[in-house]
Design an enzyme around this catalytic site. Sequence first.
Site, short mmCIF file in Angstrom:
data_model
loop_
_atom_site.label_atom_id
_atom_site.label_comp_id
_atom_site.label_asym_id
_atom_site.label_seq_id
_atom_site.Cartn_x
_atom_site.Cartn_y
_atom_site.Cartn_z
N ASP A 82 -34.51 75.94 58.54
CA ASP A 82 -35.80 75.29 58.74
C ASP A 82 -35.64 73.77 58.94
O ASP A 82 -34.74 73.16 58.37
CB ASP A 82 -36.72 75.57 57.54
CG ASP A 82 -38.18 75.29 57.86
OD1 ASP A 82 -38.55 75.30 59.06
OD2 ASP A 82 -38.95 75.07 56.92
N ASN A 131 -43.87 83.46 63.58
CA ASN A 131 -43.63 82.32 64.46
C ASN A 131 -44.28 82.47 65.84
O ASN A 131 -44.35 81.50 66.61
CB ASN A 131 -42.12 82.04 64.61
CG ASN A 131 -41.50 81.40 63.39
OD1 ASN A 131 -40.34 81.66 63.06
ND2 ASN A 131 -42.24 80.56 62.69
C1 IPE Z 1 -39.28 80.12 58.35
O1 IPE Z 1 -39.64 78.86 58.78
C2 IPE Z 1 -38.83 80.93 59.52
C3 IPE Z 1 -37.56 80.53 60.09
C4 IPE Z 1 -36.77 79.58 59.69
C5 IPE Z 1 -37.16 81.29 61.22
P1 IPE Z 1 -41.16 78.51 59.13
O2 IPE Z 1 -41.14 77.08 59.56
O3 IPE Z 1 -41.73 79.48 60.07
O4 IPE Z 1 -41.87 78.69 57.72
P2 IPE Z 1 -43.25 78.10 57.17
O5 IPE Z 1 -44.29 78.34 58.24
O6 IPE Z 1 -43.03 76.66 56.91
O7 IPE Z 1 -43.49 78.86 55.91
C1 IPE Z 2 -37.02 76.35 62.08
O1 IPE Z 2 -37.47 75.07 62.33
C2 IPE Z 2 -36.91 77.19 63.34
C3 IPE Z 2 -37.98 78.18 63.49
C4 IPE Z 2 -38.86 78.51 62.60
C5 IPE Z 2 -38.05 78.86 64.77
P1 IPE Z 2 -39.01 74.76 62.55
O2 IPE Z 2 -39.30 74.91 63.99
O3 IPE Z 2 -39.86 75.54 61.63
O4 IPE Z 2 -39.04 73.23 62.16
P2 IPE Z 2 -40.13 72.50 61.26
O5 IPE Z 2 -40.17 73.23 59.95
O6 IPE Z 2 -41.43 72.57 61.98
O7 IPE Z 2 -39.60 71.11 61.12
MG MG Z 3 -40.50 75.23 59.70
#
Ligand code: IPE
Ligand code: IPE
Ligand code: MG
Length: 240
Positions: free
Chosen positions: A26, A74
Amino acid sequence: MAQTVTSQEEPVQIDERLQHLAFIMDGNGRWAKAQGKPREYGHPAGAQTFRRITRYCGTIGIHYLTFYAFSTENWKRPKAEIDAIMRLFRKYLMDAFDEARKNNMVIHIMGDRSVFPSSLHKLMDDVEADSAGNNGTVVNMAMNYGSRAEIVHAVNRLIAQGKQQITEEDITANLYTAHCPPPDMIVRTGCEKRLSNFLLWQGAYSELYFTDVLWPDMTQNDVDAAIREFYSRKRRFGGL
Ligand code: IPE
Ligand code: IPE
Ligand code: MG
């Protein structure tokens, strides 16, 4: 101070207590934003980090790795960002044949594949089949993965088999992770302290490790720090 730095640089030793390490990757979007770039810019950087960390964990001898790349939730994101992630996924799969061969890795893609185009289905099947004969680190890539959906899928498979009553072992054996022991530790980068629908069943007794490092910045030293923390924990599994 100098002593601390020296001891931090000692290589970590993996033993049988740490078989399976899982990562919630993340922080890609915030990493990009911090550089004044659009969110999408963070995902290729995250993909590079994934490749680096996978190789590193393989070299230090971790047998099973699971990476959370894209959740069933997502899809709520803007189409442009989803498209960018899907392009990266395709590229990852195309590169995975070589990557797995060179690093002796077994690749598994876990999650609900039904939403992906048939060209991706073929690529996923081919990468898995091509790497199945390797005997090094098993790398699970969670793509369109959600733990609740995974459990429902497992139960539906059991119903289809005609089961009237099920056991914990039945569910475990029908999850996408049936080929792995449960994760010994789940590492989440990017500040948030939650599981976001990742390995809810398998993680019942996993050690949890949260770091503020944003995924694209994750280094070998950060992995070592997580592993050292793992070895400092006392796992009880409900016992004493
Ligand atoms: C969790 O991250 C999913 C992945 C890393 C693929 P998210 O960014 O989707 O999680 P939330 O929305 O902050 O809980
Ligand atoms: C994790 O990074 C990757 C996915 C969930 C696809 P994020 O895209 O959630 O990055 P942040 O949390 O918004 O910074
Ligand atoms: Mg995230």
